[in-house]
Design a protein around this motif. Sequence first.
Motif, PDB file in Angstrom:
ATOM      1  N   ALA A   1      27.645  53.620 -38.849  1.00 29.87           N
ATOM      2  CA  ALA A   1      26.872  53.991 -37.661  1.00 29.87           C
ATOM      3  C   ALA A   1      25.806  55.026 -37.994  1.00 29.87           C
ATOM      4  CB  ALA A   1      27.813  54.514 -36.578  1.00 29.87           C
TER       5      ALA A   1
ATOM      6  N   SER B   1      20.464  52.564 -30.861  1.00 32.79           N
ATOM      7  CA  SER B   1      21.750  53.171 -30.533  1.00 32.79           C
ATOM      8  C   SER B   1      22.859  52.503 -31.325  1.00 32.79           C
ATOM      9  CB  SER B   1      22.047  53.046 -29.028  1.00 32.79           C
ATOM     10  OG  SER B   1      22.204  51.686 -28.653  1.00 32.79           O
ATOM     11  N   THR B   2      23.951  53.226 -31.483  1.00 36.13           N
ATOM     12  CA  THR B   2      25.140  52.697 -32.143  1.00 36.13           C
ATOM     13  C   THR B   2      26.366  53.000 -31.286  1.00 36.13           C
ATOM     14  OG1 THR B   2      25.596  54.723 -33.391  1.00 36.13           O
ATOM     15  CG2 THR B   2      24.108  53.108 -34.414  1.00 36.13           C
TER      16      THR B   2
ATOM     17  N   CYS C   1      17.831  52.210 -35.740  1.00 35.41           N
ATOM     18  CA  CYS C   1      18.117  51.416 -34.550  1.00 35.41           C
ATOM     19  C   CYS C   1      18.181  52.340 -33.340  1.00 35.41           C
ATOM     20  CB  CYS C   1      19.384  50.588 -34.697  1.00 35.41           C
ATOM     21  SG  CYS C   1      20.908  51.502 -34.839  1.00 35.41           S
TER      22      CYS C   1
ATOM     23  N   ASN D   1      19.567  42.793 -32.729  1.00 32.64           N
ATOM     24  CA  ASN D   1      20.835  43.501 -32.577  1.00 32.64           C
ATOM     25  C   ASN D   1      21.835  42.972 -33.595  1.00 32.64           C
ATOM     26  OD1 ASN D   1      20.157  44.935 -29.946  1.00 32.64           O
ATOM     27  ND2 ASN D   1      19.924  42.796 -29.309  1.00 32.64           N
TER      28      ASN D   1
ATOM     29  N   CYS E   1      23.026  53.193 -40.433  1.00 34.48           N
ATOM     30  CA  CYS E   1      22.222  52.211 -39.702  1.00 34.48           C
ATOM     31  C   CYS E   1      21.534  52.830 -38.497  1.00 34.48           C
ATOM     32  CB  CYS E   1      23.094  51.037 -39.266  1.00 34.48           C
ATOM     33  SG  CYS E   1      23.724  50.036 -40.631  1.00 34.48           S
ATOM     34  N   GLY E   2      22.125  53.904 -37.970  1.00 31.21           N
ATOM     35  CA  GLY E   2      21.529  54.573 -36.827  1.00 31.21           C
ATOM     36  C   GLY E   2      20.171  55.184 -37.117  1.00 31.21           C
TER      37      GLY E   2
ATOM     38  N   ILE F   1      31.287  47.934 -34.907  1.00 32.86           N
ATOM     39  CA  ILE F   1      30.160  48.861 -34.783  1.00 32.86           C
ATOM     40  C   ILE F   1      28.973  48.085 -34.234  1.00 32.86           C
ATOM     41  CG2 ILE F   1      28.665  50.509 -35.967  1.00 32.86           C
ATOM     42  CD1 ILE F   1      31.711  49.372 -37.819  1.00 32.86           C
ATOM     43  N   GLU F   2      28.557  48.407 -33.040  1.00 32.11           N
ATOM     44  CA  GLU F   2      27.416  47.735 -32.419  1.00 32.11           C
ATOM     45  C   GLU F   2      26.133  48.483 -32.774  1.00 32.11           C
ATOM     46  OE1 GLU F   2      29.093  45.701 -28.408  1.00 32.11           O
ATOM     47  OE2 GLU F   2      29.016  47.892 -28.387  1.00 32.11           O
ATOM     48  N   LEU F   3      25.151  47.745 -33.249  1.00 31.48           N
ATOM     49  CA  LEU F   3      23.852  48.304 -33.641  1.00 31.48           C
ATOM     50  C   LEU F   3      22.798  47.668 -32.753  1.00 31.48           C
ATOM     51  CD1 LEU F   3      24.328  47.880 -37.498  1.00 31.48           C
ATOM     52  CD2 LEU F   3      24.909  49.890 -36.111  1.00 31.48           C
ATOM     53  N   GLU F   4      22.274  48.445 -31.852  1.00 28.01           N
ATOM     54  CA  GLU F   4      21.347  47.900 -30.855  1.00 28.01           C
ATOM     55  C   GLU F   4      19.919  48.351 -31.143  1.00 28.01           C
ATOM     56  OE1 GLU F   4      21.123  47.299 -26.000  1.00 28.01           O
ATOM     57  OE2 GLU F   4      22.568  48.697 -26.882  1.00 28.01           O
TER      58      GLU F   4
ATOM     59  N   ILE G   1      30.827  52.676 -31.631  1.00 27.93           N
ATOM     60  CA  ILE G   1      31.996  52.331 -32.446  1.00 27.93           C
ATOM     61  C   ILE G   1      33.194  52.103 -31.530  1.00 27.93           C
ATOM     62  CG2 ILE G   1      33.627  53.165 -34.181  1.00 27.93           C
ATOM     63  CD1 ILE G   1      31.373  54.892 -35.299  1.00 27.93           C
TER      64      ILE G   1
END
Length: 247
Positions: free
Chosen positions: A232, A241-242, A239, A208, A235-236, A21-24, A244
């Motif tokens: 997502a 953007s997220t 942040c 990030n 945490c979204g 899961i990318e948290l930008e 998966i």
Amino acid sequence: METKLIFAQDAGLKKLRLALIELEGLHWERAAEVAPEALFEIILEQARASGTEARASQPQSPARDVRLTESRTRAVRDMLRNGSYKPAGRAKPSSEYLLAAALDGDFPRVNPFVDAVNLASLKYLYPMSIFDADKAGGALVCRLGAAGESYVFNSGGQIIDLEDLLCVCAKAPVRELGVSAEAGAGGIPIVNPVRDSMATKLFEGAHNAIAIIYAPSGAEGADLEQAAADIAAWCGRACDSTAIRLF
């Protein structure tokens, strides 16, 4: 972010399903929205209710959220059982540590993003990691730890032996990790389902992050997508953007 993740050719990895899961664009000024106290209360109460009952009937058996079964815990341990690595005692999955902490009234609070991942781990009983994506770089490798590999996992300088333990490794830029070793084809281990490296831990002010969920293949990995969606969504709230990706 467009993080690359490759898997080593190892039979032990066939037992694994993984979510990334990318948290930008983390907004720390809004971080309190990520895991509000109401969310803590609900998940902790579910864990305590089922855990108290399980401890009374089988003192050595880990408890679960009411929707899950003890087979999840057994499957996660089986997922980590490779070569010389035995997932028991101090080497058991982090999800079991979190459950014990919840039952003992000592659930850890670190920062809102880490707390959200820990809550998801408690809810689903999958071990999970979260780390600073900028420190780790944009290329990751999933493999088993080699003989002699280890890293420091806390501020006290304690070390975990990584031989035959499932690890996610950073390939570059190694110089930002604060380690002296050069990254070979397998990269430098930074996180695993037991304890994560101090080198890439997520601290307030990071821009990030990446969360990773380690789930067993087969029926006991069926909640992987929902667990990733929870992280997502939570945490979204704080942040930009997220994203998966399931493997």
